[in-house]
Design an enzyme around this catalytic site. Structure first.
Site, mmCIF file in Angstrom:
data_model
loop_
_atom_site.group_PDB
_atom_site.id
_atom_site.type_symbol
_atom_site.label_atom_id
_atom_site.label_comp_id
_atom_site.label_asym_id
_atom_site.label_seq_id
_atom_site.Cartn_x
_atom_site.Cartn_y
_atom_site.Cartn_z
ATOM 1 N N ASP A 1 44.312 28.481 28.710
ATOM 2 C CA ASP A 1 44.715 27.035 29.210
ATOM 3 C C ASP A 1 43.415 26.301 29.119
ATOM 4 O O ASP A 1 43.585 25.033 28.745
ATOM 5 C CB ASP A 1 45.144 27.086 30.672
ATOM 6 C CG ASP A 1 46.610 27.632 30.828
ATOM 7 O OD1 ASP A 1 47.289 27.765 30.036
ATOM 8 O OD2 ASP A 1 46.652 28.386 31.918
ATOM 9 N N LYS B 1 49.863 33.847 37.741
ATOM 10 C CA LYS B 1 48.486 34.142 37.016
ATOM 11 C C LYS B 1 47.428 34.524 37.584
ATOM 12 O O LYS B 1 46.514 35.352 37.111
ATOM 13 C CB LYS B 1 48.201 32.467 36.747
ATOM 14 C CG LYS B 1 49.023 31.817 35.359
ATOM 15 C CD LYS B 1 48.524 30.612 35.047
ATOM 16 C CE LYS B 1 49.404 30.024 33.985
ATOM 17 N NZ LYS B 1 48.961 28.680 33.552
#
Ligand code: ATR
Length: 264
Positions: free
Chosen positions: A104, A68
């Protein structure tokens, strides 16, 4: 025919392909779009993504552990969420350019029953998952306290993201408790590892455990027994996935179809 995929290492356990394929089918896009899984080692990540972006058949990818931060670093454009969190879980490829987003954060807010603006919230952990949670909740106006096993790391993250570090939180003080640590996955005793007890919870509280296991976690079982509202990691997975799919396709996916696929 636009392709999508989740890139991780390992990635075989990922539920995203089943979940996103079900969402595409429900949207009537199954004949047009595909969603797969690519296992890419960290050393190959940047080259692989650059190739996908240049080739033109991929509309984008979800990015998961451990990529990420690397995904954010190589992007040409970064959303405010991705930039502040320091990680991207969603890349979009447009005209050879790479756009980074972090769903997220929005996925966490969407998985909650309501906004906690102005209310006290406790986030457990200070890793990547915690950064997304803290940023999202602070952005939404909650008063966020952060507890972390390694206090110095908790203090640094809290200071950077506009939260407050706490050493010995009283769980009863919080309207929402979010566990971002992996405690419970490797068989540790949740109530030894975290500043919570089985009888910590109250009715009217909301408890979110990002861990997802076949059975409800010890944390959520105790919270539910006390009458708290519980949210599990699979609901967050569905919500972040739905936001990613919306970015790529511009369509509103069926959460129900995604929930069914992910819990199968
Ligand atoms: P992620 O990106 O999933 O958040 P991470 O960056 O490795 O993963 O962070 C893991 C988090 O879980 C950290 O907050 C870690 O605490 P430390 O900073 O003290 O390492 C926490 N964690 C992991 N195992 C734990 C345990 N057994 N007890 C308490 N906290 C734990």
């Amino acid at each position: 025919m636009p392709s999508l995929a989740v890139i991780g290492h390992p990635v075989a356990h990922s539920r995203s392909p089943d979940m996103q394929t079900a969402a595409l089918a429900e949207l009537g896009l199954a004949g047009e779009w595909t969603y797969g899984a690519l296992d890419v080692a960290p050393a190959d990540f940047e080259v692989t993504v650059a190739e996908l972006a240049a080739a033109g058949d991929y509309a984008g990818v979800n990015v998961t552990v451990p990529h990420k931060a690397a995904a954010l670093a190589m992007a040409d454009e970064k959303s405010p969420a991705a930039a502040a969190i320091g990680a991207a879980n969603t890349l979009s490829f447009r005209d050879g350019r790479i756009l980074a987003d972090n769903t997220d954060a929005g996925g966490l807010l969407a998985s909650l029953p309501r906004s906690f603006a102005g209310e006290p919230v406790l986030v457990l952990g200070a890793g990547g998952a915690a950064r997304a949670a803290i940023w999202a909740l602070v952005e939404d106006g909650a008063r966020v306290d952060v507890w972390n096993r390694t206090a110095a790391r908790g203090e640094a993250v809290a200071a950077e993201l506009g939260a407050r570090a706490v050493a010995g939180p009283d769980p009863a003080d919080y309207a929402l408790i979010v566990n971002t640590t992996a405690v419970g996955l490797a068989g540790e005793d949740t109530f030894e590892a975290l500043p919570l007890a089985p009888d910590s919870f109250t009715e009217g509280q909301t408890v979110l455990d990002m861990v997802y296991t076949e059975e409800p976690s010890a944390l959520l079982t105790a919270a539910a027994a006390a009458g708290a509202t519980v949210v599990d990691g699979l609901e967050m997975l569905v919500q972040q996935g739905a936001l990613s799919l919306r970015i790529w396709t511009g369509e509103e996916p069926s959460l129900e179809a995604m929930r069914t696929a992910v819990r199968r």
